[in-house]
Design an enzyme around this catalytic site. Structure first.
Site, PDB file in Angstrom:
ATOM      1  N   PRO A   2     -60.027 -34.734 -18.485  1.00 11.09           N
ATOM      2  CA  PRO A   2     -60.835 -35.782 -19.093  1.00 11.09           C
ATOM      3  C   PRO A   2     -60.227 -37.125 -19.454  1.00 11.09           C
ATOM      4  O   PRO A   2     -60.969 -38.057 -19.589  1.00 11.09           O
ATOM      5  CB  PRO A   2     -61.384 -35.128 -20.367  1.00 11.09           C
ATOM      6  CG  PRO A   2     -61.236 -33.687 -20.141  1.00 11.09           C
ATOM      7  CD  PRO A   2     -60.015 -33.559 -19.306  1.00 11.09           C
ATOM      8  N   GLU A   3     -58.933 -37.299 -19.729  1.00 10.47           N
ATOM      9  CA  GLU A   3     -58.481 -38.620 -20.191  1.00 10.47           C
ATOM     10  C   GLU A   3     -58.097 -39.547 -19.044  1.00 10.47           C
ATOM     11  O   GLU A   3     -58.033 -39.119 -17.887  1.00 10.47           O
ATOM     12  CB  GLU A   3     -57.343 -38.451 -21.210  1.00 10.47           C
ATOM     13  CG  GLU A   3     -57.841 -37.725 -22.443  1.00 10.47           C
ATOM     14  CD  GLU A   3     -56.884 -37.733 -23.624  1.00 10.47           C
ATOM     15  OE1 GLU A   3     -56.100 -38.673 -23.757  1.00 10.47           O
ATOM     16  OE2 GLU A   3     -56.959 -36.779 -24.414  1.00 10.47           O
ATOM     17  N   LYS A  53     -63.184 -43.464 -18.198  1.00 12.50           N
ATOM     18  CA  LYS A  53     -63.112 -42.057 -17.822  1.00 12.50           C
ATOM     19  C   LYS A  53     -64.199 -41.705 -16.821  1.00 12.50           C
ATOM     20  O   LYS A  53     -64.512 -40.539 -16.614  1.00 12.50           O
ATOM     21  CB  LYS A  53     -63.203 -41.183 -19.078  1.00 12.50           C
ATOM     22  CG  LYS A  53     -61.997 -41.393 -20.000  1.00 12.50           C
ATOM     23  CD  LYS A  53     -62.213 -40.796 -21.363  1.00 12.50           C
ATOM     24  CE  LYS A  53     -61.136 -41.267 -22.343  1.00 12.50           C
ATOM     25  NZ  LYS A  53     -61.484 -40.948 -23.738  1.00 12.50           N
ATOM     26  N   GLN A  70     -67.089 -35.888 -18.840  1.00 11.12           N
ATOM     27  CA  GLN A  70     -67.144 -35.503 -20.252  1.00 11.12           C
ATOM     28  C   GLN A  70     -65.963 -34.598 -20.582  1.00 11.12           C
ATOM     29  O   GLN A  70     -64.832 -34.913 -20.217  1.00 11.12           O
ATOM     30  CB  GLN A  70     -68.485 -34.857 -20.569  1.00 11.12           C
ATOM     31  CG  GLN A  70     -69.339 -35.815 -21.371  1.00 11.12           C
ATOM     32  CD  GLN A  70     -70.260 -35.096 -22.332  1.00 11.12           C
ATOM     33  OE1 GLN A  70     -70.225 -33.889 -22.487  1.00 11.12           O
ATOM     34  NE2 GLN A  70     -71.107 -35.860 -22.999  1.00 11.12           N
ATOM     35  N   ARG A 125     -69.682 -51.289 -21.744  1.00 10.68           N
ATOM     36  CA  ARG A 125     -68.994 -51.347 -23.035  1.00 10.68           C
ATOM     37  C   ARG A 125     -67.480 -51.225 -22.913  1.00 10.68           C
ATOM     38  O   ARG A 125     -66.759 -51.379 -23.902  1.00 10.68           O
ATOM     39  CB  ARG A 125     -69.510 -50.229 -23.954  1.00 10.68           C
ATOM     40  CG  ARG A 125     -70.930 -50.437 -24.452  1.00 10.68           C
ATOM     41  CD  ARG A 125     -71.287 -49.399 -25.501  1.00 10.68           C
ATOM     42  NE  ARG A 125     -70.243 -49.281 -26.502  1.00 10.68           N
ATOM     43  CZ  ARG A 125     -69.666 -48.144 -26.871  1.00 10.68           C
ATOM     44  NH1 ARG A 125     -70.030 -47.015 -26.315  1.00 10.68           N
ATOM     45  NH2 ARG A 125     -68.735 -48.133 -27.795  1.00 10.68           N
ATOM     46  N   ASN A 169     -58.140 -38.076 -26.854  1.00  7.67           N
ATOM     47  CA  ASN A 169     -57.607 -37.423 -28.040  1.00  7.67           C
ATOM     48  C   ASN A 169     -56.133 -37.024 -27.925  1.00  7.67           C
ATOM     49  O   ASN A 169     -55.368 -37.203 -28.856  1.00  7.67           O
ATOM     50  CB  ASN A 169     -58.460 -36.194 -28.377  1.00  7.67           C
ATOM     51  CG  ASN A 169     -58.414 -35.870 -29.857  1.00  7.67           C
ATOM     52  OD1 ASN A 169     -58.164 -36.745 -30.676  1.00  7.67           O
ATOM     53  ND2 ASN A 169     -58.630 -34.622 -30.182  1.00  7.67           N
ATOM     54  N   ARG A 262     -62.161 -36.348 -35.338  1.00 10.36           N
ATOM     55  CA  ARG A 262     -61.595 -35.620 -34.208  1.00 10.36           C
ATOM     56  C   ARG A 262     -60.497 -34.696 -34.691  1.00 10.36           C
ATOM     57  O   ARG A 262     -59.854 -34.956 -35.707  1.00 10.36           O
ATOM     58  CB  ARG A 262     -60.992 -36.590 -33.165  1.00 10.36           C
ATOM     59  CG  ARG A 262     -61.992 -37.504 -32.506  1.00 10.36           C
ATOM     60  CD  ARG A 262     -63.081 -36.777 -31.773  1.00 10.36           C
ATOM     61  NE  ARG A 262     -62.592 -35.937 -30.688  1.00 10.36           N
ATOM     62  CZ  ARG A 262     -62.417 -36.358 -29.438  1.00 10.36           C
ATOM     63  NH1 ARG A 262     -62.669 -37.590 -29.115  1.00 10.36           N
ATOM     64  NH2 ARG A 262     -61.994 -35.530 -28.500  1.00 10.36           N
TER      65      ARG A 262
END
Length: 281
Positions: A2-3, A53, A70, A125, A169, A262
DNA sequence: TACATATGATCAT
DNA sequence: TGATCCTATGTAA
């Protein structure tokens, strides 16, 4: 995957396989882009790239396949022929002569044109790309230091994709440890040079993670751990998922907790709360 | 079987 | 900041 570094690696691997090819077959799971196979089959793929991502597969004629993994989506590359069975849900597959790219589990799959791409709510964004080769520390530091962010907690600030796109994260926990900063810290209360230190750490760790397929630990330490039989998971991080284990720097047990919404990991001694500044690595 | 957790993101407040 | 959604996985029961 994911990252930012993982997504960018996937994009590069997919580009190597798909760019320039005309897919012989595009396979969609029921409910995924119904009726769109024909719009993609036989149409030359121009390139595959990462934005934040998200992953963008561009087809000749201006059609763009947008996918976002996701927490759970995964791209895999398979040899030519049918995609082997998997416990994961196959969402789509692009079959070329040299192999097939298969996307599993992801739910965000869209077909866009250039106009819709420009107006896409997620893409619109995004801040500048962390892993753009031309990215400079100064740019990241300037964005982190924008006055409107002064009151945000560092954990939330670093993960806001509109500040810089690509941090998640695990990188955030590793960067904060690297800088000796508590995740609940706020730039407004920290020394002036803090954004520059965060930016340098973010760029260095993200680039290292891209190069090494996910290792943010010190590379010599990671190599030594590997020699002693440590698994990839056990050697890759400085603090992330190391709750209860001794800090590599001072031996204090790593703490796990929720910070700014988180799950985070930190060394309570190297990253003290309510302290201006923090130890350099 | 049930529950907690997850490398993410959005929406309501 | 908290609740919620998506899918997959690991652990407890």
């Amino acid at each position: 995957m994911p990252e930012g570094p993982e997504i960018r690696r996937a994009a590069d691997r997919l580009a190597a396989l798909l760019a320039g090819c005309r897919p012989e077959r595009v396979e969609m799971a029921p409910g995924v882009l119904p009726g769109m196979e024909r719009r993609l089959q036989g149409r030359r793929i121009v390139d595959v790239s990462a934005r934040g991502k998200a992953l963008l597969t561009r087809f000749e004629g201006g059609t763009i396949l947008y996918t976002h993994n996701q927490l759970y989506g995964r791209w895999e590359i398979h040899p030519p022929g049918p995609i082997p069975p998997s416990s994961r849900a196959l969402r789509l597959a692009i079959h070329c002569r040299e192999g097939a790219a298969a996307l599993y589990s992801a739910t965000e799959i869209e077909l866009l044109d250039e106009e819709r791409l420009a107006a896409h709510p997620y893409l619109a964004r995004l801040g500048p790309e962390l892993l753009d080769p031309a990215m400079e520390e100064r740019t990241i530091a300037e964005r982190l230091a924008l006055p409107r962010f002064g009151r945000r907690c560092l954990m939330g600030l670093l993960q806001d994709q509109s500040v810089v796109a690509g941090l998640g994260n695990y990188l955030c926990c590793e960067i904060l440890f690297d800088c000796g900063l508590h995740p609940s810290g706020r730039l407004g209360t920290l020394p002036e040079e803090t954004p520059v230190r965060l930016a340098a750490s973010a760029l260095r760790l993200a680039r290292q993670s891209y190069r090494t397929a996910g290792i943010t630990n010190d590379l010599r330490r990671a190599a030594a751990l590997e020699k002693r039989g440590a698994s990839f998971e056990a050697r890759r991080f400085l603090v992330y998922r190391r709750g209860g284990l001794p800090c590599y720097r001072c031996g204090t047990p790593i703490e796990k907790g929720r910070y700014c919404g988180r799950m985070g990991y930190l060394c309570p001694r190297c990253q003290p709360a309510n302290q201006a500044g923090g130890a350099a690595p």
